[in-house]
Scaffold this motif. Sequence first.
Motif, PDB file in Angstrom:
ATOM      1  N   CYS A 224      38.462  44.483  45.688  1.00  0.00           N
ATOM      2  CA  CYS A 224      38.277  43.250  46.814  1.00  0.00           C
ATOM      3  C   CYS A 224      38.608  44.042  48.399  1.00  0.00           C
ATOM      4  O   CYS A 224      39.689  44.445  48.506  1.00  0.00           O
ATOM      5  CB  CYS A 224      39.234  42.160  46.804  1.00  0.00           C
ATOM      6  SG  CYS A 224      39.168  41.082  48.078  1.00  0.00           S
ATOM      7  N   CYS A 227      41.794  42.223  50.089  1.00  0.00           N
ATOM      8  CA  CYS A 227      43.035  42.105  49.854  1.00  0.00           C
ATOM      9  C   CYS A 227      43.375  43.436  49.213  1.00  0.00           C
ATOM     10  O   CYS A 227      44.618  43.676  48.775  1.00  0.00           O
ATOM     11  CB  CYS A 227      43.539  40.891  49.017  1.00  0.00           C
ATOM     12  SG  CYS A 227      42.709  40.777  47.636  1.00  0.00           S
ATOM     13  N   ASN A 229      42.563  43.834  46.179  1.00  0.00           N
ATOM     14  CA  ASN A 229      43.091  43.664  44.763  1.00  0.00           C
ATOM     15  C   ASN A 229      41.877  44.510  43.790  1.00  0.00           C
ATOM     16  O   ASN A 229      40.813  44.774  44.240  1.00  0.00           O
ATOM     17  CB  ASN A 229      42.683  42.195  44.503  1.00  0.00           C
ATOM     18  CG  ASN A 229      43.026  41.699  43.101  1.00  0.00           C
ATOM     19  OD1 ASN A 229      43.651  42.381  42.248  1.00  0.00           O
ATOM     20  ND2 ASN A 229      42.536  40.482  42.812  1.00  0.00           N
ATOM     21  N   CYS A 252      36.919  37.405  44.707  1.00  0.00           N
ATOM     22  CA  CYS A 252      38.192  37.926  44.270  1.00  0.00           C
ATOM     23  C   CYS A 252      38.996  36.550  44.181  1.00  0.00           C
ATOM     24  O   CYS A 252      39.206  35.365  44.969  1.00  0.00           O
ATOM     25  CB  CYS A 252      38.703  38.672  45.355  1.00  0.00           C
ATOM     26  SG  CYS A 252      40.425  38.977  45.402  1.00  0.00           S
ATOM     27  N   CYS A 255      42.458  36.237  46.641  1.00  0.00           N
ATOM     28  CA  CYS A 255      42.475  35.918  48.018  1.00  0.00           C
ATOM     29  C   CYS A 255      41.209  34.801  48.242  1.00  0.00           C
ATOM     30  O   CYS A 255      41.030  34.411  49.364  1.00  0.00           O
ATOM     31  CB  CYS A 255      42.224  37.046  48.987  1.00  0.00           C
ATOM     32  SG  CYS A 255      40.784  37.999  48.867  1.00  0.00           S
TER      33      CYS A 255
HETATM   34 ZN   LIG Z   1      40.755  39.699  47.557  1.00  0.00          ZN
END
Ligand SMILES: [Zn+2]
Length: 294
Positions: A224, A227, A229, A252, A255
């Motif tokens: 992502c 963030c 991720n 995602c 977030c």
């Molecule tokens: Zn994210």
Amino acid sequence: MGADFLRKLLGPRAAPSPAVAEARAELDRLCRQRPTLSAPAALLHELLPDLVPEERPPPAPPLTAEHARTKRAGGVPLLRGESVSLDTGILRRRWLRVCAALARHGEPERARRLAAAVRRGSLGLDELVRAVLAGRPDEVYAWADALSLDPGLTATVLRLTLLPQLAAVHAVLAPLVQGLPWGRGSCPTCGSWPLLAEYRGLEQLRILRCGLCAAEWEVPRLLCPFCGNRDHRQLGYFSAEGEEGRYRAATCDACRGYVKAVATLGPLDVPGLLVADLATLHLDLAAADRGFSV
Ligand SMILES: [Zn+2]
Ligand SMILES: [Zn+2]
């Protein structure tokens, strides 16, 4: 007689570049497929020749190759902390042209207010540029709010106004860090979040593209950009029926961010990038419906 005088003064109107002509043809195809896009497509059609990277770039910050490499290794965008001398006269004129075109294509009141704010100096382009390049884009929204301007439209007009000069600066700086990994979700040159991703070529490399300076940078498929991720259980995507191979949005759940993606053969040029953003407007609307935002 007036027209003759203007022609002598300004010279013959230059033919649009092949990139602009191709992007305009794509816009025409897009409008035939989706007539609801006709107003924003007409706006972009008119603006495109003014939005290509400037041939005479403004002076790039005096970054040495070593300093640029240090910034890249430390995760710092190249323009962060540098003084960038954009030509404010050019920016101001382009801001007013973008507003005038917006006024002709469906946003008369909001566009006139944006133009007036810059004309009378209550909205300072210098300050906006400094805030964006310092990684404080929220200030743009705050200034717009304080002046009762439309914050989203203010940010869009600012992005279009800056793109030709910042794309030219990016083109000068990019060779300093050619081939060095970045791996982050934000733009390695100006620090903005990506406008969209390309899934490029046969390898389907995932290349993020900046809407402010047109930079491109490769990132893993499972990441992502907002963030960081990388958990496949929280990363997904959606697309419109029948478009899976061409357009999609990566989401995602951590977030609630999303980034659009388009399949490309090679790098999109600046006009192509702007057209791709418009061609995927329906994904922005669908993402908002599903509770995702940028
Ligand atoms: Zn994210
Ligand atoms: Zn950028």
